[in-house]
Motif scaffolding. Structure first.
Motif, short mmCIF file in Angstrom:
data_model
loop_
_atom_site.label_atom_id
_atom_site.label_comp_id
_atom_site.label_asym_id
_atom_site.label_seq_id
_atom_site.Cartn_x
_atom_site.Cartn_y
_atom_site.Cartn_z
N THR A 72 0.85 -1.19 0.00
CA THR A 72 0.00 0.00 0.00
C THR A 72 0.89 1.25 0.00
OG1 THR A 72 -1.64 -1.19 1.31
CG2 THR A 72 -1.88 1.21 1.17
N GLY A 73 0.58 2.18 -0.84
CA GLY A 73 1.38 3.40 -0.90
C GLY A 73 2.40 3.41 -2.01
N VAL A 74 2.63 2.25 -2.66
CA VAL A 74 3.46 2.27 -3.87
C VAL A 74 2.81 3.23 -4.85
CG1 VAL A 74 4.20 0.92 -5.88
CG2 VAL A 74 4.36 -0.08 -3.58
N ALA A 75 3.60 4.09 -5.47
CA ALA A 75 3.06 5.13 -6.35
C ALA A 75 2.02 4.57 -7.30
CB ALA A 75 4.20 5.78 -7.14
N GLY A 76 0.80 5.09 -7.21
CA GLY A 76 -0.29 4.65 -8.07
C GLY A 76 -1.18 3.61 -7.44
N VAL A 77 -0.69 2.91 -6.41
CA VAL A 77 -1.48 1.86 -5.77
C VAL A 77 -2.24 2.46 -4.60
CG1 VAL A 77 -1.43 -0.34 -4.55
CG2 VAL A 77 0.17 0.08 -6.44
N ALA A 78 -3.57 2.45 -4.69
CA ALA A 78 -4.40 3.02 -3.63
C ALA A 78 -4.81 1.97 -2.60
CB ALA A 78 -5.65 3.65 -4.24
N THR A 79 -5.05 0.74 -3.09
CA THR A 79 -5.55 -0.32 -2.20
C THR A 79 -4.94 -1.66 -2.59
OG1 THR A 79 -7.67 0.86 -2.12
CG2 THR A 79 -7.64 -1.38 -1.24
N VAL A 80 -4.71 -2.50 -1.60
CA VAL A 80 -4.28 -3.88 -1.82
C VAL A 80 -5.40 -4.78 -1.33
CG1 VAL A 80 -2.59 -5.66 -1.29
CG2 VAL A 80 -1.86 -3.28 -1.55
N LEU A 81 -6.01 -5.52 -2.24
CA LEU A 81 -7.17 -6.36 -1.92
C LEU A 81 -6.75 -7.80 -1.75
CD1 LEU A 81 -9.72 -4.95 -4.54
CD2 LEU A 81 -9.43 -4.25 -2.14
N ASP A 82 -7.18 -8.40 -0.65
CA ASP A 82 -6.92 -9.82 -0.38
C ASP A 82 -7.91 -10.66 -1.19
OD1 ASP A 82 -6.53 -12.36 0.58
OD2 ASP A 82 -6.43 -11.77 2.69
N LYS A 83 -7.42 -11.46 -2.12
CA LYS A 83 -8.28 -12.27 -3.00
C LYS A 83 -8.32 -13.74 -2.57
CE LYS A 83 -9.97 -10.58 -6.02
NZ LYS A 83 -11.24 -9.79 -6.08
N GLY A 84 -7.70 -14.04 -1.42
CA GLY A 84 -7.76 -15.40 -0.91
C GLY A 84 -6.65 -16.28 -1.47
N THR A 85 -6.76 -17.57 -1.18
CA THR A 85 -5.74 -18.54 -1.59
C THR A 85 -6.32 -19.53 -2.58
OG1 THR A 85 -4.61 -18.36 0.55
CG2 THR A 85 -4.11 -20.29 -0.79
N ALA A 86 -5.58 -19.75 -3.67
CA ALA A 86 -5.99 -20.71 -4.68
C ALA A 86 -5.04 -21.90 -4.67
CB ALA A 86 -5.99 -20.06 -6.07
N GLU A 87 -5.59 -23.10 -4.84
CA GLU A 87 -4.78 -24.31 -4.92
C GLU A 87 -4.59 -24.68 -6.40
OE1 GLU A 87 -3.31 -25.81 -2.44
OE2 GLU A 87 -4.21 -24.55 -0.87
N LEU A 88 -3.36 -24.68 -6.84
CA LEU A 88 -3.03 -24.93 -8.25
C LEU A 88 -2.26 -26.24 -8.38
CD1 LEU A 88 -1.73 -21.33 -9.12
CD2 LEU A 88 -4.08 -22.19 -9.26
N ASP A 89 -2.58 -26.98 -9.41
CA ASP A 89 -1.90 -28.26 -9.68
C ASP A 89 -1.50 -28.27 -11.15
OD1 ASP A 89 -0.98 -30.85 -9.88
OD2 ASP A 89 -2.69 -31.75 -8.83
N ALA A 90 -0.20 -28.18 -11.41
CA ALA A 90 0.28 -28.08 -12.79
C ALA A 90 1.27 -29.19 -13.11
CB ALA A 90 0.95 -26.72 -13.01
N VAL A 91 1.07 -29.82 -14.25
CA VAL A 91 2.02 -30.81 -14.77
C VAL A 91 2.69 -30.22 -16.00
CG1 VAL A 91 2.31 -33.11 -15.76
CG2 VAL A 91 0.70 -32.76 -13.85
N TYR A 92 4.02 -30.17 -15.97
CA TYR A 92 4.79 -29.59 -17.06
C TYR A 92 5.27 -30.70 -18.00
CZ TYR A 92 4.83 -25.13 -14.65
OH TYR A 92 4.46 -23.94 -14.05
N TRP A 93 5.12 -30.42 -19.30
CA TRP A 93 5.48 -31.40 -20.32
C TRP A 93 6.70 -30.90 -21.10
CZ3 TRP A 93 1.99 -35.53 -22.29
CH2 TRP A 93 0.93 -35.78 -21.42
N ASP A 94 7.53 -31.87 -21.50
CA ASP A 94 8.73 -31.56 -22.28
C ASP A 94 9.21 -32.84 -22.93
OD1 ASP A 94 11.02 -30.28 -23.30
OD2 ASP A 94 11.37 -29.17 -21.45
N THR A 95 10.26 -32.76 -23.72
CA THR A 95 10.89 -33.96 -24.27
C THR A 95 11.78 -34.58 -23.20
OG1 THR A 95 12.74 -32.68 -25.14
CG2 THR A 95 10.86 -33.04 -26.61
#
Length: 501
Positions: free
Chosen positions: A23-46
């Motif tokens: 809060t207070g970073v130039a241009g930032v008026a508010t910091v909103l808490d959006k909660g916690t998300a659970e992410l599950d990612a599988v990365y593919w490659d050769t």
């Protein structure tokens, strides 16, 4: 259908203290808490991590607001294009195509699984507009293929909102650094996971010596740069990005020209077959590109005509001709990029760059060896220009000027390759050859335009339409070519005077 999003973000190391107050970073008026998300990612490659070696990531992710397949292609430091596709059990064909220039005939397999708890904060301005998203990710990594083990860490990620000002990231970073937070040592979560689990690592690039020493070093570096350009432009061409076909074609031509210009450095017995394949690829890339350029030229010329000189449905016929060529060439080009012949050429270029067939002169001093090759190419341009201007106006002169244009382009590319060794004289030659090439290119475009106008005129006449406007455009193109021919002697004199290699 896949969609593309430009992702601009920065990553930071995190400890138990979590995210500092922004809060207070130039241009930032508010910091909103959006909660916690659970992410599950599988990365593919050769199996040998070709995508990771190129800083490309391909993942299947569930959880959060953007579940699906995500392909991330690097654009610059902290900037990537993310192409998204809906969830499915296998890699979507469209995304598989976009990495084919890297994967070739290899197979994509799951290599790493990342499960993250993402604590999200929205940075918004006084009007409630989203500026950026800041999050603390607690990551658990598990190696699935090519190794074993797991790892765990926390990191802070700050991603700019769509259409946001990148300067905001500098302001946020200043606040983070003041709080003792430092940039991440890894470019991505996948890179860190691979580094912190046992098993294979992304292969190092074939970068060659840091500072080219011999003539062969300089040519090898130039070949490598053009090979890289072809591979990197492949996804852009598949996505029909602006100028991508042109850029890929130029890289192909530069490669072929280099193989031909520096035959004292490279064994032509080994490189001539590669040149044949590069000529084929450049030709395939040129089918649609040449049609597009010609359509733009004719369209602009038609728009420039006074209304009384436009007789019949000329605009409609020209648009139909342009779209027909565009549709056919697009399908054909995508077929070429998926063909075994093209993929085999990419493998051959890898081998060429890694182990070029060098001749004895390759070990020589660059200034002597490379300058000699450039001068030889320049001599061929000189002979062709003189031959062309000695011909009366007509087909023979047109053909000779076309050949001179091609040799001017080849000399330009030779001077580019030799530029790091020869310095300013090579740069001056590149500039003058580019100017000559542009002038002669305008002449050749006029030749092609007149050919097309004759064909369109014949079709219009057979359909009972007026051919008058096609004749007017033809006459204007004739005059345009005449002006180019009148300008050639002066341009050549200037070019000749710049030759100091």
């Amino acid at each position: 259908m896949a969609e593309t999003k430009r992702e601009i973000e920065r990553k930071y190391e995190s400890d138990d203290s979590g995210l500092p107050d922004l809060t207070g970073v130039a241009g930032v008026a508010t910091v909103l808490d959006k909660g916690t998300a659970e992410l599950d990612a599988v990365y593919w490659d050769t199996s040998d991590l070709r995508l990771a070696s190129a800083s490309i990531t391909l993942r299947r992710r569930t959880g959060g607001s953007d579940a699906g397949w995500h392909l991330k292609l690097p654009v610059g430091p902290g900037v990537r294009d993310e192409i998204r596709a809906p969830l499915s059990d296998t890699v979507p064909d469209e995304l598989a195509g976009l990495v084919r220039s890297r994967v070739r005939e290899g197979q994509l397999v799951p290599v790493v699984r990342l499960r993250s708890a993402r604590d999200v904060r929205d940075l918004v301005d006084a009007g409630g507009r989203l500026l950026a998203e800041a999050s603390v990710d607690t990551v658990r990594a598990e190696r699935l293929f090519g190794g074993e083990g797991s790892a765990q860490w926390s990191e802070i990620e700050v991603e700019l909102a769509d259409g946001g000002d990148p300067a905001l990231l500098d302001k946020v970073e200043k606040r983070l650094r003041k709080a003792g937070v430092r940039p991440s040592r890894s470019a991505s979560k996948l890179a860190r996971a691979l580094a912190e689990t046992k098993g294979g690592q992304p292969r190092p690039g074939d970068g060659g010596p840091a500072e080219p020493v011999t003539a062969g070093d300089h040519i090898q570096a130039y070949l490598r740069a053009q090979r890289d350009a072809i591979v990197e432009q492949d996804p852009a061409v598949r996505q029909d990005a602006e100028e991508s076909v042109h850029d890929m074609r130029v890289a192909t031509r530069r490669l072929r020209s280099t193989l031909r210009s520096f035959r004292t450095v490279l064994d032509r017995e080994a490189t001539d077959p590669i040149g044949v394949e590069l000529k084929w690829l450049a030709g395939e890339l040129g089918v649609g590109r040449d049609h597009e350029v010609l359509a733009e030229r004719l369209g602009a010329a038609l728009d420039d005509l006074p209304a009384p000189l436009v007789s019949g449905p000329v605009h409609e016929r020209l648009r139909t001709w342009a779209k027909a060529g565009e549709r056919g060439s697009r399908r054909r080009l995508l077929g070429v990029l998926d063909s075994p012949r093209y993929l085999a050429l990419l493998d051959t270029l890898d081998e060429l760059v890694a182990d070029p067939p060098l001749r004895k002169a390759a070990a020589g001093k660059p200034r002597r060896v490379l300058a000699k090759a450039v001068r030889k190419d320049f001599g061929k341009v000189a002979a062709l220009v003189e031959e062309a201007m000695a011909q009366p106006p007509g087909t023979d002169r047109d053909l000779a000027l076309h050949e001179a244009r091609k040799k001017a382009k080849r000399t330009r590319y030779a001077a580019e390759a030799a530029g790091p060794a020869l310095g300013s004289p090579a740069k001056d030659l590149v500039k003058s050859m580019k100017s000559l090439q542009s002038l002669l290119g305008d002449h050749q475009d006029s030749v092609m335009a007149r050919t097309t106008l004759r064909e369109l005129s014949a079709v219009a006449h057979a359909a009972g339409e007026s051919a008058f406007t096609y004749g007017v455009l033809y006459g204007r193109e004739e005059r345009r070519a005449e002006r180019v021919e009148e300008a050639v002697p002066a341009e050549w004199k200037k070019t000749y005077g710049s030759m100091n290699v």
